[in-house]
Design an enzyme around this catalytic site. Structure first.
Site, PDB file in Angstrom:
ATOM      1  N   ASP A   1       9.649   3.571   5.861  1.00  0.00           N
ATOM      2  CA  ASP A   1       9.593   3.018   4.511  1.00  0.00           C
ATOM      3  C   ASP A   1       9.118   1.565   4.613  1.00  0.00           C
ATOM      4  O   ASP A   1       9.773   0.750   5.265  1.00  0.00           O
ATOM      5  CB  ASP A   1      11.017   3.094   3.935  1.00  0.00           C
ATOM      6  CG  ASP A   1      11.134   2.502   2.544  1.00  0.00           C
ATOM      7  OD1 ASP A   1      10.185   1.863   2.061  1.00  0.00           O
ATOM      8  OD2 ASP A   1      12.209   2.685   1.942  1.00  0.00           O
ATOM      9  N   ILE A   2       8.026   1.245   3.963  1.00  0.00           N
ATOM     10  CA  ILE A   2       7.433  -0.095   4.108  1.00  0.00           C
ATOM     11  C   ILE A   2       8.347  -1.185   3.551  1.00  0.00           C
ATOM     12  O   ILE A   2       8.273  -2.330   3.979  1.00  0.00           O
ATOM     13  CB  ILE A   2       6.025  -0.145   3.450  1.00  0.00           C
ATOM     14  CG1 ILE A   2       5.192  -1.274   4.050  1.00  0.00           C
ATOM     15  CG2 ILE A   2       6.116  -0.264   1.938  1.00  0.00           C
ATOM     16  CD1 ILE A   2       3.714  -1.178   3.745  1.00  0.00           C
TER      17      ILE A   2
ATOM     18  N   ASN B   1      -1.797   0.047  -9.091  1.00  0.00           N
ATOM     19  CA  ASN B   1      -2.832   0.564 -10.003  1.00  0.00           C
ATOM     20  C   ASN B   1      -3.408  -0.615 -10.776  1.00  0.00           C
ATOM     21  O   ASN B   1      -2.889  -1.733 -10.691  1.00  0.00           O
ATOM     22  CB  ASN B   1      -2.262   1.657 -10.925  1.00  0.00           C
ATOM     23  CG  ASN B   1      -1.128   1.138 -11.789  1.00  0.00           C
ATOM     24  OD1 ASN B   1      -1.310   0.209 -12.569  1.00  0.00           O
ATOM     25  ND2 ASN B   1       0.059   1.715 -11.636  1.00  0.00           N
TER      26      ASN B   1
ATOM     27  N   VAL C   1       4.743   4.293  -3.381  1.00  0.00           N
ATOM     28  CA  VAL C   1       5.087   3.069  -2.659  1.00  0.00           C
ATOM     29  C   VAL C   1       5.188   1.879  -3.637  1.00  0.00           C
ATOM     30  O   VAL C   1       5.997   0.969  -3.433  1.00  0.00           O
ATOM     31  CB  VAL C   1       4.083   2.821  -1.504  1.00  0.00           C
ATOM     32  CG1 VAL C   1       2.706   2.455  -1.980  1.00  0.00           C
ATOM     33  CG2 VAL C   1       4.610   1.778  -0.538  1.00  0.00           C
ATOM     34  N   ASP C   2       4.412   1.914  -4.696  1.00  0.00           N
ATOM     35  CA  ASP C   2       4.457   0.866  -5.726  1.00  0.00           C
ATOM     36  C   ASP C   2       5.859   0.797  -6.341  1.00  0.00           C
ATOM     37  O   ASP C   2       6.479  -0.284  -6.416  1.00  0.00           O
ATOM     38  CB  ASP C   2       3.405   1.225  -6.793  1.00  0.00           C
ATOM     39  CG  ASP C   2       3.071   0.086  -7.739  1.00  0.00           C
ATOM     40  OD1 ASP C   2       3.529  -1.037  -7.502  1.00  0.00           O
ATOM     41  OD2 ASP C   2       2.339   0.342  -8.718  1.00  0.00           O
TER      42      ASP C   2
ATOM     43  N   SER D   1      -3.960   5.136  -1.290  1.00  0.00           N
ATOM     44  CA  SER D   1      -4.663   6.237  -1.999  1.00  0.00           C
ATOM     45  C   SER D   1      -4.314   7.651  -1.529  1.00  0.00           C
ATOM     46  O   SER D   1      -4.814   8.609  -2.112  1.00  0.00           O
ATOM     47  CB  SER D   1      -6.197   6.078  -1.946  1.00  0.00           C
ATOM     48  OG  SER D   1      -6.645   5.157  -2.915  1.00  0.00           O
ATOM     49  N   THR D   2      -3.494   7.788  -0.482  1.00  0.00           N
ATOM     50  CA  THR D   2      -3.297   9.153   0.060  1.00  0.00           C
ATOM     51  C   THR D   2      -2.129   9.902  -0.577  1.00  0.00           C
ATOM     52  O   THR D   2      -1.799  11.010  -0.141  1.00  0.00           O
ATOM     53  CB  THR D   2      -3.099   9.140   1.585  1.00  0.00           C
ATOM     54  OG1 THR D   2      -1.851   8.497   1.895  1.00  0.00           O
ATOM     55  CG2 THR D   2      -4.234   8.434   2.299  1.00  0.00           C
ATOM     56  N   GLY D   3      -1.518   9.309  -1.604  1.00  0.00           N
ATOM     57  CA  GLY D   3      -0.421   9.994  -2.295  1.00  0.00           C
ATOM     58  C   GLY D   3      -0.901  10.508  -3.639  1.00  0.00           C
ATOM     59  O   GLY D   3      -1.721  11.431  -3.717  1.00  0.00           O
ATOM     60  N   ILE D   4      -0.436   9.858  -4.686  1.00  0.00           N
ATOM     61  CA  ILE D   4      -0.762  10.266  -6.057  1.00  0.00           C
ATOM     62  C   ILE D   4      -2.288  10.279  -6.275  1.00  0.00           C
ATOM     63  O   ILE D   4      -2.801  11.108  -7.033  1.00  0.00           O
ATOM     64  CB  ILE D   4      -0.047   9.304  -7.045  1.00  0.00           C
ATOM     65  CG1 ILE D   4       1.481   9.496  -6.931  1.00  0.00           C
ATOM     66  CG2 ILE D   4      -0.505   9.509  -8.480  1.00  0.00           C
ATOM     67  CD1 ILE D   4       2.332   8.381  -7.516  1.00  0.00           C
TER      68      ILE D   4
END
Ligand code: AR6
Length: 181
Positions: free
Chosen positions: A18-19, A32, A41-42, A128-131
């Site tokens: 977890d970052i 976004n 993550v946001d 970009s690799t999630g939602i």
């Protein structure tokens, strides 16, 4: 759960986790264009960092109307163990015509901003690799390629972490970084 590569004195690490728990001068957020928070993550960064981050994002939004895809802005890091959060906006994957270039710009602009902030360590999520559904192997190739070319041409950043939340990304990054030896 960690691999370390030293390239021109720079430590590149791939970490599973977890970052928001990472220790680095800069934590990167996959935001976004509104800069007003979201899921993934946001959401995790805003939740763990507290309301100060959102308050600064609102100020940036009022000043310049958000953040375009491929660009990056920074705020302080609230309660996170970091000095700054760099918010960059990855592309939504569609047919792949412009998305690779736009994702590359996220990494380049974030690294340039990190350097201008005089920071020496930075932790990236897999932007970009999630939602936004960017294919993970291609995204990793772009991320690693941009980071390596930055390291070759710029001094100052001593440690770069790729923080992978999911096992699939972790495997992809660990494999690709092993090939860099
Ligand atoms: N630490 C590290 N990585 C994480 C964490 C975490 N706590 N949580 C998720 N990830 P995503 P995107 C990974 O969806 O695809 C937001 O709503 C996740 O497994 O967070 O760029 C924004 O507001 C994935 O590999 O970001 C935007 O609207 C990676 O982070 C939109 O999502 C990116 O997944 C951006 O979509």
């Amino acid at each position: 759960m960690k691999e370390i590569i030293i390239h021109n004195q720079v430590s590149l690490k791939v970490i599973r986790g977890d970052i928001t728990k990472c220790k680095a001068d800069i934590i990167v957020n996959a935001a976004n264009t509104s800069l007003l928070g979201g899921g993934g993550v946001d959401g995790a960064i805003h939740k763990a960092g507290g309301p100060a981050i959102l308050a600064e994002c609102v100020q940036i939004r009022n000043r310049q109307g958000g953040c375009p895809v491929g660009e990056a802005v920074y705020t302080t890091a609230g309660q996170l163990q970091a000095d700054y959060v760099i918010h960059t906006v990855g592309p939504v994957w569609n047919r792949g015509q412009q998305e690779p270039e736009l994702l590359g710009r996220c990494y380049r602009n974030t690294l340039a901003l990190a350097r201008s902030l005089n920071c020496t360590s930075i932790a990236f999520p897999n932007i970009s690799t999630g939602i936004y559904r960017f294919p993970k192997p291609k995204a990793a190739e772009i991320a690693i390629g941009e980071v390596l070319s930055f390291i070759r041409t710029h001094m100052g950043i001593a440690e770069i972490q790729f923080v992978c939340f999911d096992e699939e990304n972790y495997r992809i990054y660990a494999d690709k970084l092993s090939d860099c030896h």
